[in-house]
Motif scaffolding. Structure first.
Motif, mmCIF file in Angstrom:
data_model
loop_
_atom_site.group_PDB
_atom_site.id
_atom_site.type_symbol
_atom_site.label_atom_id
_atom_site.label_comp_id
_atom_site.label_asym_id
_atom_site.label_seq_id
_atom_site.Cartn_x
_atom_site.Cartn_y
_atom_site.Cartn_z
ATOM 1 N N VAL A 139 0.838 -1.196 0.000
ATOM 2 C CA VAL A 139 0.000 0.000 0.000
ATOM 3 C C VAL A 139 0.877 1.252 0.000
ATOM 4 C CG1 VAL A 139 -1.762 1.287 1.278
ATOM 5 C CG2 VAL A 139 -1.897 -1.210 1.128
ATOM 6 N N ARG A 140 1.955 1.238 0.763
ATOM 7 C CA ARG A 140 2.846 2.405 0.803
ATOM 8 C C ARG A 140 3.455 2.658 -0.569
ATOM 9 N NH1 ARG A 140 7.300 1.971 4.943
ATOM 10 N NH2 ARG A 140 8.166 0.582 3.397
ATOM 11 N N ASP A 141 3.911 1.608 -1.247
ATOM 12 C CA ASP A 141 4.471 1.771 -2.589
ATOM 13 C C ASP A 141 3.444 2.383 -3.544
ATOM 14 O OD1 ASP A 141 6.845 0.693 -1.684
ATOM 15 O OD2 ASP A 141 6.510 -1.293 -2.574
ATOM 16 N N ALA A 142 2.208 1.898 -3.463
ATOM 17 C CA ALA A 142 1.155 2.427 -4.331
ATOM 18 C C ALA A 142 0.875 3.893 -4.007
ATOM 19 C CB ALA A 142 -0.113 1.597 -4.177
ATOM 20 N N ALA A 143 0.819 4.235 -2.724
ATOM 21 C CA ALA A 143 0.563 5.624 -2.321
ATOM 22 C C ALA A 143 1.696 6.543 -2.770
ATOM 23 C CB ALA A 143 0.378 5.704 -0.806
ATOM 24 N N GLU A 144 2.931 6.086 -2.630
ATOM 25 C CA GLU A 144 4.075 6.895 -3.056
ATOM 26 C C GLU A 144 4.040 7.127 -4.556
ATOM 27 O OE1 GLU A 144 7.492 4.805 -1.570
ATOM 28 O OE2 GLU A 144 7.302 5.679 0.431
ATOM 29 N N LYS A 145 3.761 6.080 -5.326
ATOM 30 C CA LYS A 145 3.684 6.232 -6.784
ATOM 31 C C LYS A 145 2.569 7.189 -7.178
ATOM 32 C CE LYS A 145 5.720 1.834 -7.976
ATOM 33 N NZ LYS A 145 5.505 0.441 -8.323
ATOM 34 N N ALA A 146 1.442 7.106 -6.481
ATOM 35 C CA ALA A 146 0.319 7.993 -6.794
ATOM 36 C C ALA A 146 0.675 9.450 -6.490
ATOM 37 C CB ALA A 146 -0.915 7.561 -6.010
ATOM 38 N N LEU A 147 1.288 9.700 -5.346
ATOM 39 C CA LEU A 147 1.667 11.075 -5.012
ATOM 40 C C LEU A 147 2.742 11.604 -5.957
ATOM 41 C CD1 LEU A 147 1.539 10.834 -1.137
ATOM 42 C CD2 LEU A 147 0.196 12.393 -2.560
ATOM 43 N N GLU A 148 3.688 10.757 -6.335
ATOM 44 C CA GLU A 148 4.707 11.185 -7.302
ATOM 45 C C GLU A 148 4.073 11.492 -8.650
ATOM 46 O OE1 GLU A 148 7.419 7.879 -6.903
ATOM 47 O OE2 GLU A 148 8.790 9.082 -5.689
ATOM 48 N N ALA A 149 3.095 10.688 -9.062
ATOM 49 C CA ALA A 149 2.408 10.938 -10.329
ATOM 50 C C ALA A 149 1.650 12.263 -10.297
ATOM 51 C CB ALA A 149 1.450 9.791 -10.643
ATOM 52 N N LEU A 150 1.226 12.674 -9.101
ATOM 53 C CA LEU A 150 0.528 13.952 -8.955
ATOM 54 C C LEU A 150 1.477 15.133 -8.796
ATOM 55 C CD1 LEU A 150 -2.393 12.777 -6.658
ATOM 56 C CD2 LEU A 150 -2.562 13.513 -9.047
ATOM 57 N N GLY A 151 2.784 14.871 -8.873
ATOM 58 C CA GLY A 151 3.753 15.964 -8.878
ATOM 59 C C GLY A 151 4.565 16.142 -7.607
ATOM 60 N N TRP A 152 4.406 15.287 -6.629
ATOM 61 C CA TRP A 152 5.162 15.398 -5.379
ATOM 62 C C TRP A 152 6.425 14.571 -5.484
ATOM 63 C CZ3 TRP A 152 3.571 18.965 -2.080
ATOM 64 C CH2 TRP A 152 2.262 19.428 -2.239
ATOM 65 N N SER A 153 7.484 15.027 -4.855
ATOM 66 C CA SER A 153 8.725 14.246 -4.825
ATOM 67 C C SER A 153 9.008 13.823 -3.389
ATOM 68 C CB SER A 153 9.897 15.045 -5.404
ATOM 69 O OG SER A 153 10.098 16.224 -4.668
ATOM 70 N N LEU A 154 9.510 12.610 -3.256
ATOM 71 C CA LEU A 154 9.840 12.064 -1.939
ATOM 72 C C LEU A 154 11.284 12.392 -1.611
ATOM 73 C CD1 LEU A 154 8.056 8.664 -2.309
ATOM 74 C CD2 LEU A 154 7.597 10.342 -0.540
ATOM 75 N N CYS A 155 11.493 13.004 -0.470
ATOM 76 C CA CYS A 155 12.833 13.366 -0.002
ATOM 77 C C CYS A 155 12.970 12.929 1.457
ATOM 78 C CB CYS A 155 13.057 14.866 -0.135
ATOM 79 S SG CYS A 155 13.003 15.437 -1.829
ATOM 80 N N PRO A 156 13.218 11.645 1.680
ATOM 81 C CA PRO A 156 13.287 11.132 3.054
ATOM 82 C C PRO A 156 14.634 11.414 3.714
ATOM 83 C CG PRO A 156 13.563 9.344 1.506
ATOM 84 C CD PRO A 156 13.330 10.590 0.693
ATOM 85 N N GLU A 157 14.866 12.668 4.027
ATOM 86 C CA GLU A 157 16.093 13.052 4.712
ATOM 87 C C GLU A 157 15.876 12.878 6.208
ATOM 88 O OE1 GLU A 157 16.372 17.008 3.323
ATOM 89 O OE2 GLU A 157 16.562 16.387 1.252
ATOM 90 N N GLY A 158 16.917 13.006 6.992
ATOM 91 C CA GLY A 158 16.816 12.750 8.414
ATOM 92 C C GLY A 158 16.430 13.938 9.266
ATOM 93 N N ARG A 159 15.643 14.859 8.745
ATOM 94 C CA ARG A 159 15.279 16.060 9.507
ATOM 95 C C ARG A 159 13.925 15.883 10.189
ATOM 96 N NH1 ARG A 159 15.257 20.483 5.258
ATOM 97 N NH2 ARG A 159 14.747 18.796 3.874
#
Length: 143
Positions: free
Chosen positions: A76-96
């Motif tokens: 489910v997380r993979d699907a949600a991430e792909k959907a948000l990326e397709a909508l124009g969001w980028s994932l930046c999992p930094e340690g902040r």
């Protein structure tokens, strides 16, 4: 009486862009939650979207679904991430440090709103898939 805070126009414009990005994330997360509810009926309880305090307007840090069947959480997380990326969001999992927003399947929105949200996510995913398929052709010099 407290005097008004004077801010330069550039700062006001940046604040406006950030506020609009937050509203867009709410709309997009709602759409993704509707889509997840359709793709995984009854599985997703809520969706947590985390953002860094100092991220760019189009960035999110993490997406974490809460599900009824824990072994399927990664799917489910993979699907949600792909959907948000397709909508124009980028994932930046930094340690902040992050702040989170939670989204649940909405029972208040109309069925039409749910269908429109699902359709918007599906179209974005299809467009992303088409662009990924055409990319290798462009790399080979094909028209």
């Amino acid at each position: 009486m407290t005097p008004a805070i004077h801010r330069p126009p550039e700062l006001l414009a940046a604040m406006q862009r950030t506020a609009e990005a937050a509203r867009q994330l709410d709309r997009d997360a709602f759409a993704v939650m509707c889509w997840l509810d359709a793709e995984f009926p009854g599985l997703v309880i809520k969706l947590e979207v985390q953002r860094h305090y100092s991220c760019n307007d189009d960035q999110i840090a993490h997406v974490e679904p809460r599900v009824t069947d824990r072994p399927r959480r990664h799917e489910v997380r993979d699907a949600a991430e792909k959907a948000l990326e397709a909508l124009g969001w980028s994932l930046c999992p930094e340690g902040r440090d992050v702040h989170a927003a939670f989204y649940r399947p909405s029972r208040e929105a109309s069925a039409h709103a749910h269908l429109a949200a699902i359709d918007r996510v599906q179209k974005a995913l299809n467009a992303t898939a088409r662009s990924e398929v055409s990319r290798p052709l462009a790399d080979k010099g094909a028209p």
